[in-house]
Write a protein that holds these residues in place. Structure first.
Motif, PDB file in Angstrom:
ATOM      1  N   TRP A  23     -65.285  37.482  28.516  1.00 57.19           N
ATOM      2  CA  TRP A  23     -66.710  37.634  28.238  1.00 57.19           C
ATOM      3  C   TRP A  23     -67.001  37.871  26.767  1.00 57.19           C
ATOM      4  O   TRP A  23     -68.108  37.624  26.318  1.00 57.19           O
ATOM      5  N   ARG A  26     -69.000  43.310  23.989  1.00 55.91           N
ATOM      6  CA  ARG A  26     -70.120  43.847  24.764  1.00 55.91           C
ATOM      7  C   ARG A  26     -70.821  44.945  23.986  1.00 55.91           C
ATOM      8  O   ARG A  26     -70.314  45.433  22.995  1.00 55.91           O
ATOM      9  N   GLN A 118     -75.406  41.617  33.875  1.00 58.29           N
ATOM     10  CA  GLN A 118     -75.615  41.629  32.458  1.00 58.29           C
ATOM     11  C   GLN A 118     -77.092  41.803  32.166  1.00 58.29           C
ATOM     12  O   GLN A 118     -77.930  41.201  32.824  1.00 58.29           O
ATOM     13  N   MET A 121     -79.051  38.524  31.695  1.00 58.66           N
ATOM     14  CA  MET A 121     -78.829  37.510  32.729  1.00 58.66           C
ATOM     15  C   MET A 121     -79.389  38.019  34.061  1.00 58.66           C
ATOM     16  O   MET A 121     -80.559  37.882  34.329  1.00 58.66           O
ATOM     17  N   THR A 146     -74.401  43.889  28.192  1.00 56.54           N
ATOM     18  CA  THR A 146     -74.203  42.448  28.156  1.00 56.54           C
ATOM     19  C   THR A 146     -73.158  42.117  27.094  1.00 56.54           C
ATOM     20  O   THR A 146     -72.484  42.993  26.571  1.00 56.54           O
ATOM     21  N   ASP A 148     -71.984  39.247  23.717  1.00 52.98           N
ATOM     22  CA  ASP A 148     -72.424  38.263  22.728  1.00 52.98           C
ATOM     23  C   ASP A 148     -72.527  36.906  23.417  1.00 52.98           C
ATOM     24  O   ASP A 148     -71.771  36.612  24.352  1.00 52.98           O
ATOM     25  N   LEU A 149     -73.456  36.071  22.936  1.00 51.69           N
ATOM     26  CA  LEU A 149     -73.679  34.780  23.587  1.00 51.69           C
ATOM     27  C   LEU A 149     -73.999  33.719  22.546  1.00 51.69           C
ATOM     28  O   LEU A 149     -74.817  33.932  21.655  1.00 51.69           O
ATOM     29  N   GLU A 150     -73.338  32.568  22.701  1.00 50.44           N
ATOM     30  CA  GLU A 150     -73.610  31.438  21.811  1.00 50.44           C
ATOM     31  C   GLU A 150     -74.624  30.518  22.467  1.00 50.44           C
ATOM     32  O   GLU A 150     -74.551  30.214  23.659  1.00 50.44           O
ATOM     33  N   THR A 156     -75.285  32.343  17.489  1.00 42.80           N
ATOM     34  CA  THR A 156     -74.766  33.409  18.341  1.00 42.80           C
ATOM     35  C   THR A 156     -75.618  34.651  18.157  1.00 42.80           C
ATOM     36  O   THR A 156     -75.942  35.032  17.030  1.00 42.80           O
TER      37      THR A 156
END
Length: 187
Positions: A23, A26, A118, A121, A146, A148-150, A156
């Motif tokens: 994942w 966080r 998350q 999400m 949650t 990190d998200l690209e 990101t």
């Protein structure tokens, strides 16, 4: 905060699979402790508790697949008393089995407090749907976390940025009140 005796705590996807390094980084290392505080307070007050678990079995190798050790709930909620256990395969707890909306409606429950994993999400999606369905929704933002998200074009966002964005989306968009665990539990 003042909640009805029937206000339900919805505990979303607090599963061991979210400890998998896949994942990435966080935020909020205190999330699980705050989730535990909420569960204990709800149990002590004999208010309804709903546990939700994500089944990612359609994605072989997922840490949240039913045949994975990560499918299990984290110790903080594994033995928690609960009134309903929902399993879902999508982001919203309202698209799970058994039917959360029907269960809440049968009991006349109109207030919901959300926590879990998350933040941006499944917690945010469930909160948005709950708000659209007419529930009075509170999200204990520090009882969520949650990663990190690209996104498109290689952009990101950090987990902390995503959590702040969720707070703005939910409260600014009129879906939910976003507060701390301490505000939920009061003095």
């Amino acid at each position: 905060m003042d909640f009805d005796d029937t206000a339900a705590l919805i505990v979303i996807d607090v599963q061991q699979g979210f400890d998998d390094p896949v994942w990435g980084p966080r935020d909020n290392p205190g999330a699980e402790a705050n989730i535990g505080r909420l569960v204990q307070a709800w149990a002590d007050a004999a208010r309804p508790i709903v546990l939700v678990r994500h089944d990612d079995s359609d994605f072989p190798g997922s840490p949240l697949a039913a045949d994975s050790p990560g499918f299990a709930l984290k110790p903080v909620v594994a033995d928690a008393p609960h009134d309903l256990f929902v399993t879902k395969t999508v982001n919203s707890a309202f698209y799970g089995d058994p039917d959360l909306h029907a269960w809440l409606g049968e009991r006349g429950i109109g207030q919901l407090v959300l926590c879990g994993i998350q933040t941006n999400m499944c917690v945010e999606t469930t909160a948005r749907m709950a708000g659209n369905l007419g529930y009075d929704v509170t999200v204990a933002i520090d009882a969520t976390h949650t990663f990190d998200l690209e996104g498109p074009g290689g952009i990101t966002l950090t987990a902390a940025e995503l959590a702040r964005t969720t707070a703005v989306n939910l409260q600014g968009g009129g879906f939910a009140r976003v507060v701390s665990t301490d505000e939920v539990l009061g003095p």
